[in-house]
Each structure stands twice: as C-alpha cells, then as structure tokens.
Design a protein around this motif. Structure first.
Motif, PDB file in Angstrom:
ATOM      1  N   ARG A   1      13.603 -10.105 -35.440  1.00  0.00           N
ATOM      2  CA  ARG A   1      12.771 -11.258 -35.062  1.00  0.00           C
ATOM      3  C   ARG A   1      11.682 -11.519 -36.086  1.00  0.00           C
ATOM      4  NH1 ARG A   1       9.908 -12.347 -29.148  1.00  0.00           N
ATOM      5  NH2 ARG A   1       9.585 -14.568 -29.465  1.00  0.00           N
ATOM      6  N   VAL A   2      11.147 -10.457 -36.673  1.00  0.00           N
ATOM      7  CA  VAL A   2      10.113 -10.612 -37.692  1.00  0.00           C
ATOM      8  C   VAL A   2      10.683 -11.286 -38.932  1.00  0.00           C
ATOM      9  CG1 VAL A   2       8.681  -9.325 -39.320  1.00  0.00           C
ATOM     10  CG2 VAL A   2       8.659  -8.719 -36.896  1.00  0.00           C
ATOM     11  N   HIS A   3      11.827 -10.814 -39.395  1.00  0.00           N
ATOM     12  CA  HIS A   3      12.397 -11.331 -40.639  1.00  0.00           C
ATOM     13  C   HIS A   3      13.046 -12.700 -40.448  1.00  0.00           C
ATOM     14  CE1 HIS A   3      11.580  -7.779 -43.041  1.00  0.00           C
ATOM     15  NE2 HIS A   3      11.753  -7.113 -41.913  1.00  0.00           N
ATOM     16  N   HIS A   4      13.490 -12.991 -39.244  1.00  0.00           N
ATOM     17  CA  HIS A   4      14.099 -14.295 -38.980  1.00  0.00           C
ATOM     18  C   HIS A   4      13.074 -15.406 -38.807  1.00  0.00           C
ATOM     19  CE1 HIS A   4      18.135 -12.420 -37.435  1.00  0.00           C
ATOM     20  NE2 HIS A   4      17.880 -12.181 -38.715  1.00  0.00           N
ATOM     21  N   THR A   5      11.807 -15.039 -38.730  1.00  0.00           N
ATOM     22  CA  THR A   5      10.745 -16.057 -38.640  1.00  0.00           C
ATOM     23  C   THR A   5       9.832 -16.002 -39.862  1.00  0.00           C
ATOM     24  OG1 THR A   5       9.415 -14.502 -37.327  1.00  0.00           O
ATOM     25  CG2 THR A   5      10.744 -16.110 -36.120  1.00  0.00           C
ATOM     26  N   ASP A   6      10.286 -15.371 -40.923  1.00  0.00           N
ATOM     27  CA  ASP A   6       9.516 -15.259 -42.163  1.00  0.00           C
ATOM     28  C   ASP A   6       9.614 -16.584 -42.930  1.00  0.00           C
ATOM     29  OD1 ASP A   6       8.741 -14.732 -44.871  1.00  0.00           O
ATOM     30  OD2 ASP A   6       9.001 -12.599 -44.492  1.00  0.00           O
TER      31      ASP A   6
ATOM     32  N   THR B   1      21.910 -19.667 -34.233  1.00  0.00           N
ATOM     33  CA  THR B   1      21.674 -18.948 -32.981  1.00  0.00           C
ATOM     34  C   THR B   1      21.410 -17.475 -33.256  1.00  0.00           C
ATOM     35  OG1 THR B   1      23.110 -20.492 -31.760  1.00  0.00           O
ATOM     36  CG2 THR B   1      22.629 -18.377 -30.723  1.00  0.00           C
ATOM     37  N   LEU B   2      22.188 -16.893 -34.162  1.00  0.00           N
ATOM     38  CA  LEU B   2      21.961 -15.499 -34.539  1.00  0.00           C
ATOM     39  C   LEU B   2      20.553 -15.318 -35.103  1.00  0.00           C
ATOM     40  CD1 LEU B   2      25.322 -14.580 -36.323  1.00  0.00           C
ATOM     41  CD2 LEU B   2      24.678 -14.089 -33.979  1.00  0.00           C
ATOM     42  N   ARG B   3      20.166 -16.238 -35.993  1.00  0.00           N
ATOM     43  CA  ARG B   3      18.852 -16.125 -36.614  1.00  0.00           C
ATOM     44  C   ARG B   3      17.735 -16.307 -35.585  1.00  0.00           C
ATOM     45  NH1 ARG B   3      14.477 -18.831 -38.314  1.00  0.00           N
ATOM     46  NH2 ARG B   3      15.191 -20.682 -37.211  1.00  0.00           N
ATOM     47  N   TYR B   4      17.882 -17.279 -34.727  1.00  0.00           N
ATOM     48  CA  TYR B   4      16.800 -17.682 -33.826  1.00  0.00           C
ATOM     49  C   TYR B   4      16.660 -16.765 -32.614  1.00  0.00           C
ATOM     50  CZ  TYR B   4      13.811 -21.019 -31.302  1.00  0.00           C
ATOM     51  OH  TYR B   4      12.760 -21.634 -30.647  1.00  0.00           O
ATOM     52  N   ARG B   5      17.765 -16.152 -32.187  1.00  0.00           N
ATOM     53  CA  ARG B   5      17.730 -15.406 -30.924  1.00  0.00           C
ATOM     54  C   ARG B   5      17.847 -13.888 -31.067  1.00  0.00           C
ATOM     55  NH1 ARG B   5      15.572 -18.550 -26.911  1.00  0.00           N
ATOM     56  NH2 ARG B   5      16.450 -20.648 -26.993  1.00  0.00           N
ATOM     57  N   ALA B   6      18.267 -13.376 -32.217  1.00  0.00           N
ATOM     58  CA  ALA B   6      18.441 -11.927 -32.364  1.00  0.00           C
ATOM     59  C   ALA B   6      17.103 -11.208 -32.254  1.00  0.00           C
ATOM     60  CB  ALA B   6      19.103 -11.597 -33.700  1.00  0.00           C
ATOM     61  N   VAL B   7      17.095 -10.073 -31.539  1.00  0.00           N
ATOM     62  CA  VAL B   7      15.869  -9.285 -31.376  1.00  0.00           C
ATOM     63  C   VAL B   7      16.103  -7.805 -31.682  1.00  0.00           C
ATOM     64  CG1 VAL B   7      14.850 -10.848 -29.673  1.00  0.00           C
ATOM     65  CG2 VAL B   7      16.336  -8.991 -28.898  1.00  0.00           C
ATOM     66  N   ASN B   8      17.220  -7.469 -32.320  1.00  0.00           N
ATOM     67  CA  ASN B   8      17.495  -6.058 -32.586  1.00  0.00           C
ATOM     68  C   ASN B   8      16.421  -5.453 -33.495  1.00  0.00           C
ATOM     69  OD1 ASN B   8      19.098  -8.006 -34.247  1.00  0.00           O
ATOM     70  ND2 ASN B   8      19.360  -6.233 -35.556  1.00  0.00           N
TER      71      ASN B   8
ATOM     72  N   ALA C   1      10.615 -22.120 -39.922  1.00  0.00           N
ATOM     73  CA  ALA C   1      11.351 -20.923 -39.505  1.00  0.00           C
ATOM     74  C   ALA C   1      11.255 -20.669 -38.009  1.00  0.00           C
ATOM     75  CB  ALA C   1      10.839 -19.699 -40.273  1.00  0.00           C
ATOM     76  N   GLY C   2      10.198 -21.141 -37.365  1.00  0.00           N
ATOM     77  CA  GLY C   2      10.025 -20.917 -35.935  1.00  0.00           C
ATOM     78  C   GLY C   2      10.759 -21.907 -35.060  1.00  0.00           C
ATOM     79  N   LYS C   3      11.495 -22.842 -35.653  1.00  0.00           N
ATOM     80  CA  LYS C   3      12.224 -23.866 -34.893  1.00  0.00           C
ATOM     81  C   LYS C   3      13.730 -23.644 -34.988  1.00  0.00           C
ATOM     82  CE  LYS C   3       8.671 -27.402 -35.674  1.00  0.00           C
ATOM     83  NZ  LYS C   3       8.393 -28.749 -36.228  1.00  0.00           N
TER      84      LYS C   3
END
Length: 494
Positions: free
Chosen positions: A354-359, A318-325, A367-369
């Motif tokens: 958000r950029v690094h969590h979808t890398d 959840t942290l990875r998928y939803r964080a936007v800081n 990564a986008g799921k």
C-alpha cells in the motif's frame, strides 16, 4: 486508600516508562533506520499495528517521510521500507533478507511437528473452469451475495485444479472450516498458547488437517496437479517428512491457492460493474475480441491480454489500488546497505504494497486515485511518466515473487469476461456502496466486512458462449522481473 493505590499505580507506570526508554536507548544502534512511534517504546507500535492494520504503514509514511524506519515491538524489530529505490538492493541480498524463513515459520501456525519445523528452517541461506451457466440458463434475474458467489467460484476452480479428484475442499464442512481458520491465522502467528486461547480457530484447523491427512493417506496427490505431486516428492523423499506434516503443509499452501485470489477477483469485478464507463469500455472490447458463427459465440481467453487493453489495465490498476500485502522478510544475518544503514540479524523487514502503490514518485500525483486506464498510457514527449515496475508489489518481488501470478491473472480475467459478456449486474437498492474492510483477516487483498447484494440479469439466455484458452508464449509484464524475463526468453503463462 484509593489515593494511595493511585499513587502506587502511577509510580509503577512511571518506572515502567523509564525502563522502556532506557531499554530502547541501550538497544537501538545509531546505524539502524530511525526508530519511530517511541512515545511509549515497544507498546505504541504494537497498539498501532493491531488498531490500524495495513493503514498504519500508510500513515507513518505520510507523517515521517522516511525512506526506511524501525518499529520496535516487544521482542522484535521491524524495518519498514518506504522508498522504492531501496528495494533492488534488498532483493539482491535474498539469502540474508529472507522470505523462506517466513514460509518456514508458518509450519508452526498449521501445527507441523517440531521435527518438521526444524527441517524447514535448515539452510535457509543456501540454494540447496468457471460455471455460471446454471444462473444464466434460468433466464431471469438471480439475487446473490456478490462476494460469496465469487469466492465460491474461485474456491471450486482453484481447489479442483490443485488437488484433483480427491480434493478435500469438495466437502463444504472442510471449506467452511478453512474459512474459519483463515480468519484466525493472525492469532496463531502472534500469540503463545493460541491453541488454548482460540479453541474455535484451533478446532477448524484440526478439521482441515484431518481431511488433508486422509487425502495424503489415500494417495490423492497421485491424481492431483503436478505442483502437489512434486511437493509430495520434495517433502517425503528429499526431507523425510511424515504424512501428518505433509498434510499440514498443504493447509499452508491453501493460503496461496485461496487466500488472495478470491478477494482480488472480488475487487476486480466490483470496479468493473460499479462504474458504467469502465463496464461499457470493457464490454465493447470483449465483444470485438469474440467471434460468432452458427454454433454460438466464441472467445479465446488467451487473446484478452492483446485485444482487451482496458480490461487488462483495469485488472492491473485494481492490484495496485487495492493490494495491502505487507511484504514480510526475516533478516537472517546483519545487512549493511550502501547508504550506511544497518539491518540487524533476527529482525523483520516489510515492503508494504500500500505504501509503494501510493508513492507519487513512482505513479504520479494521482497515485491515490483509481484510474482504470493507467496501464494503457505510454510515456510521451509531453511528460507522461512511465510507472516504476519496482514499486508494483501486488505479487511480491525478488526471490519471493508469486509463482502463480500468471495462472491467477488468467483465471481472474477469464471470470471477468464471463460475467461482463453474459450478465448485467445491478446492486440491490440501486447504488453501489463503497465496501469497508475493517474486520478483514491479513490477506493480500482486503475482504469486505459486509457482502453486497446484487442481481444478475442474463444478457441473452439463448446465446451460447464457448470459452477456450489456447495458451500464451509470453507472460503479462506486470513487474520488473517479468520484463527482464521477457527480454531474455518467452515465458509460458499457464
């Protein structure tokens, strides 16, 4: 007449465009990261940031595929880091690539005096429990706004733990005022004369400030947490700040206490209760971790990390998928990176979560799921890749690493355990909608635009649950810093 005005207006726009192009050309160093979104120099990036918010960095990463780039804003450069490989080098230069400057600048937003703001900016490069029982005991379904309920629970537990018996946020008028000011925080950060332009947000801020001044004058810090006591000693004895500035500093610290934990808890609970498979697996391991005797059912919250890997993984995902800081820093001195790139003094730098969590290089092609089991999997000989801890930015990193991450983690997982074990949560209308968050203020986790109405059905109102926390000797290994700390010594997660 109309055609003449149109010609004049067109000429003015053309001259403005030429001027901005020349200004960009003359002020952009070839050694800096490449400037993008320059169709309308300075104006285009500003419009994109206001319109797209955290989605802007995600789009620009996909569109330009650059490891780092420059956004030229009016009176400001912003360097945005896309490549995780650049992060360790930047974090080693924490004196020049400074988060402390961001914290110091927040003094203006909460209304601290010019003298206090000057003190906060000195030497920036130096080293100088949850109660759900009333709902459950009714023995019948209770309809609630899910986000509103969770926010209130986290607000009560968090502020009571921090500010103690004289907690100003016990007054609902003060907690409501804080929420109003939180929504206007960005305006105070961006606009001059914000106190006059946005009177609603200003009045809310001043109401909270008055309550915090009363807290300090009545020496409420003496019965508050050790954090507040030490902060008072630091501000008053070491730097000589007065009562008003100390009180306004506590408003800023409210962002750390409430700004992220409530929306983060909301997303964790949403992912748990809206997916039948996730809920079943988590409830099964929680029941296995608990034990029952004649006095009731017992669960040690400290055991969740070791005995509930699916819950822990769901929380981390959840942290990875939803964080936007956005991960902001200020460049206090010119920085030359090893690849020859120059970061200019006075600029801002961002490492958007958000950029690094979808890398995909850090997390794999999916990564986008959302994958609630992502953090339970181990590298294997068949090609399972270990995730890149450096690319996990939910708690920041380097010298700006969130010091309260372990407290927040225990708090949120405890809340999840209480809800999953004691309730069946059903959406009103029968289906869980995907929340939107277009109007969310700039928090680390987006706040839903519209609350989801849900019914809480007590699973067994007659069963007595006892929740304890025996403590932990090692921190949860979320990030590279935790892994290194664990290798050196045990870390207490309080």
């Amino acid at each position: 007449m109309a055609s003449t005005l149109a010609i004049v207006a067109g000429a003015i726009v053309a001259l403005l465009y030429v001027f901005l192009r020349l200004l960009l050309y003359c002020t952009q160093d070839a050694r800096e990261p490449p400037a993008i979104e320059t169709g309308w120099p300075f104006i285009g990036p500003l419009v994109g940031m206001l319109r797209e918010k955290s989605r802007l960095h995600f789009r620009l990463r996909k569109q330009y595929r650059l490891p780092i780039y420059t956004l030229r804003m009016p009176f400001q450069r912003i360097y945005v880091v896309n490549s995780p490989s650049l992060i360790p080098e930047l974090e080693k230069q924490w004196r020049a690539v400074s988060f402390a400057a961001i914290a110091a600048d927040a003094g203006h937003v909460v209304g601290m005096s010019k003298e206090a703001q000057e003190i906060m900016h000195r030497d920036l490069m130096s080293e100088h429990s949850f109660s759900l029982e009333p709902i459950r005991s009714k023995g019948r379904p209770v309809k609630v706004g899910l986000y509103g309920m969770l926010r209130k629970l986290m607000e009560i537990s968090g502020t009571e733990a921090i500010w103690g018996p004289q907690n100003p946020y016990r007054d609902s008028a003060i907690s409501d005022a804080w929420r109003t000011f939180e929504n206007g925080f960005l305006f105070f950060s961006m606009f001059p004369f914000a106190t006059a332009l946005f009177p609603k947000f200003y009045q809310a801020r001043e109401l909270v400030a008055a309550a915090m001044m009363g807290f300090v004058r009545n020496r409420g810090f003496e019965t508050a947490s050790g954090l507040v006591r030490k902060r008072y000693e630091h501000h008053s004895k070491l730097f000589g700040l007065g009562t008003e500035d100390i009180a306004r500093g506590e408003i800023g610290n409210t962002f750390a206490v409430l700004g992220n934990i409530a929306p983060c808890a909301w997303w964790v609970i949403f992912h748990l209760v809206s997916d039948a498979r996730v809920l079943s697996e988590v409830r099964e391991e929680l029941l296995a971790a608990a034990h029952e005797d004649e006095s009731g059912c017992h669960l040690d919250i400290a055991s969740l990390r070791e005995r509930c890997p699916v819950l822990l993984s769901t929380f981390q995902e959840t942290l990875r998928y939803r964080a936007v800081n956005p991960g902001p820093r200020v460049i206090l001195d010119d920085v030359a990176l090893s690849n020859g790139i120059l970061l200019k003094k006075g600029s801002m730098l961002m490492i958007p979560a958000r950029v690094h969590h979808t890398d995909t290089t850090a997390w794999g092609e999916d990564a986008g799921k959302f994958d609630h089991l992502r953090f339970t999997r181990k590298p294997t000989a068949t090609g399972q890749k270990k995730y890149n801890r450096v690319a996990f930015r939910a708690f920041g990193g380097g010298d700006a690493l969130c010091p309260g991450r372990h407290l927040a983690s225990n708090e949120i997982m405890a809340l999840a355990a209480l809800i999953v074990l004691q309730f069946v949560v059903v959406p009103v209308g029968g289906k869980w909608p995907e929340p939107t968050f277009e109007k969310s203020p700039p928090t680390g986790f987006p706040i839903p635009d519209k609350d989801i109405q849900a019914e809480l059905h007590p699973r067994d109102p007659n069963k007595k649950w006892n929740f304890t926390f025996s403590g932990a000797e090692e921190a949860i290994g979320f990030i590279s810093e935790d892994a290194m700390a664990g290798a050196r010594r045990p870390v207490i997660a309080s």
